[in-house]
Design a protein around this motif. Structure first.
Motif, short mmCIF file in Angstrom:
data_model
loop_
_atom_site.label_atom_id
_atom_site.label_comp_id
_atom_site.label_asym_id
_atom_site.label_seq_id
_atom_site.Cartn_x
_atom_site.Cartn_y
_atom_site.Cartn_z
N GLY A 15 0.78 -1.22 0.00
CA GLY A 15 0.00 0.00 0.00
C GLY A 15 0.81 1.28 0.00
N MET A 16 2.14 1.16 0.21
CA MET A 16 2.96 2.36 0.30
C MET A 16 3.05 3.07 -1.04
SD MET A 16 4.60 4.34 2.25
CE MET A 16 4.76 3.35 3.74
N GLY A 17 3.08 2.32 -2.14
CA GLY A 17 3.15 2.94 -3.46
C GLY A 17 1.96 3.84 -3.73
N GLY A 18 0.77 3.34 -3.43
CA GLY A 18 -0.44 4.14 -3.63
C GLY A 18 -0.48 5.36 -2.74
N ALA A 19 -0.03 5.18 -1.48
CA ALA A 19 -0.04 6.31 -0.54
C ALA A 19 0.92 7.40 -1.00
CB ALA A 19 0.34 5.83 0.85
N LEU A 20 2.11 7.02 -1.43
CA LEU A 20 3.08 8.01 -1.89
C LEU A 20 2.63 8.67 -3.18
CD1 LEU A 20 6.45 6.17 -1.14
CD2 LEU A 20 5.38 8.02 0.15
N THR A 21 1.97 7.91 -4.05
CA THR A 21 1.44 8.50 -5.29
C THR A 21 0.38 9.54 -5.00
OG1 THR A 21 1.86 6.44 -6.49
CG2 THR A 21 0.31 7.99 -7.48
N ALA A 24 2.09 12.62 -3.57
CA ALA A 24 2.75 13.38 -4.64
C ALA A 24 1.73 14.17 -5.45
CB ALA A 24 3.54 12.44 -5.54
N GLY A 25 0.58 13.54 -5.73
CA GLY A 25 -0.47 14.25 -6.46
C GLY A 25 -0.98 15.45 -5.69
N LEU A 26 -1.11 15.30 -4.37
CA LEU A 26 -1.57 16.41 -3.53
C LEU A 26 -0.58 17.57 -3.59
CD1 LEU A 26 -3.50 17.57 -1.38
CD2 LEU A 26 -2.12 16.40 0.35
N ILE A 27 0.71 17.27 -3.53
CA ILE A 27 1.74 18.31 -3.59
C ILE A 27 1.69 19.02 -4.94
CG2 ILE A 27 4.21 18.76 -3.55
CD1 ILE A 27 3.00 18.11 -0.84
N ILE A 28 1.54 18.25 -6.01
CA ILE A 28 1.48 18.85 -7.35
C ILE A 28 0.29 19.79 -7.49
CG2 ILE A 28 1.14 18.34 -9.81
CD1 ILE A 28 2.74 15.75 -9.34
N PHE A 33 -2.05 25.25 -7.81
CA PHE A 33 -2.96 26.31 -7.34
C PHE A 33 -2.17 27.49 -6.78
CE2 PHE A 33 -6.27 23.00 -7.39
CZ PHE A 33 -7.31 23.72 -7.95
N GLY A 34 -1.01 27.21 -6.19
CA GLY A 34 -0.18 28.29 -5.68
C GLY A 34 0.38 29.16 -6.78
#
Length: 218
Positions: A15-21, A24-28, A33-34
């Motif tokens: 599940g770590m791959g999905g969590a990190l993905t 990363a999407g949230l950061i992008i 938006f910034g």
């Protein structure tokens, strides 16, 4: 045997791959938006986001233990709605907010204990058990105030204490940080729950009995 690098071991965790993905999407999205509006990066906006997310983080703490052990709790959303309706309705009747919150806490604990009995003692599948308590909690929320919105908080003790509680807990600041996220003497609960969360999960998982449904964080 060749030793794996720390990065590979992290990605090897289920599940770590999905969590990190997702992270990363949230950061992008946040950066995008910034760029569109620089105000997104302002300290005030960050604090507003943290303050608004605190309730979901606190709920997620309890839910995470359930999910890590291979179970699920469908009743959590309805329990939150029930708690809000009970507390608000009591305060509209002039009940002191502290008393209203304690009564609400007991009501929510009853749902939690019922979930535990259904799943742990009677061996019902968590999906079925919590689906049932979800409708129970939702029904209680409807019944508390006759399936209507609450009225304004009652004048006198209820209203004054309610406004004080809101001003201190939600709008108040300690050292420039909203009390929702700082350990002030009055509103320390969210911070105290969030800070030890990773440690508590590690302790529980380290001492938990190995079963097919247990997901160990290594």
């Amino acid at each position: 045997m060749k030793k794996q690098s720390p990065l590979k071991r992290i990605f090897a965790i289920r599940g770590m791959g999905g969590a990190l993905t997702a992270f990363a999407g949230l950061i992008i999205i946040y950066i995008a938006f910034g760029i569109i509006n620089p105000a997104v990066f302002s300290g005030q906006n960050v604090m507003n986001l943290l303050r608004s997310m605190s309730k979901y983080l606190i709920i997620g703490i309890g839910q995470s233990y359930v999910l890590i052990t291979g179970n699920i709790d469908l009743s959590i959303g309805s329990v939150v709605g029930m708690s809000a309706m009970i507390a608000a309705t009591l305060m509209t009747m002039g009940v002191n907010p502290v008393v209203a919150i304690l009564i609400t806490f007991v009501c929510c604990m009853i749902i939690g204990v019922l979930n535990g009995i259904l799943v742990g003692k009677w061996k019902l599948p968590p999906f079925i058990a919590t689906l049932g308590t979800m409708f129970v909690a939702r029904g209680v929320a409807y019944m508390v105030n006759g399936n209507r919105n609450t009225d304004a908080i009652a004048p006198g003790v209820g209203k004054d204490a309610g406004e004080t509680f809101q001003n201190v807990f939600y709008y108040g600041k300690t050292l420039g940080v909203y009390n929702t996220f700082c350990a002030s003497p009055v509103a320390a609960v969210p911070a105290l729950l969030l800070l030890p969360h990773p440690v508590s999960i590690a302790v529980v998982m380290h001492n938990a009995q190995a079963t097919d449904n247990t997901f160990f964080i290594l």
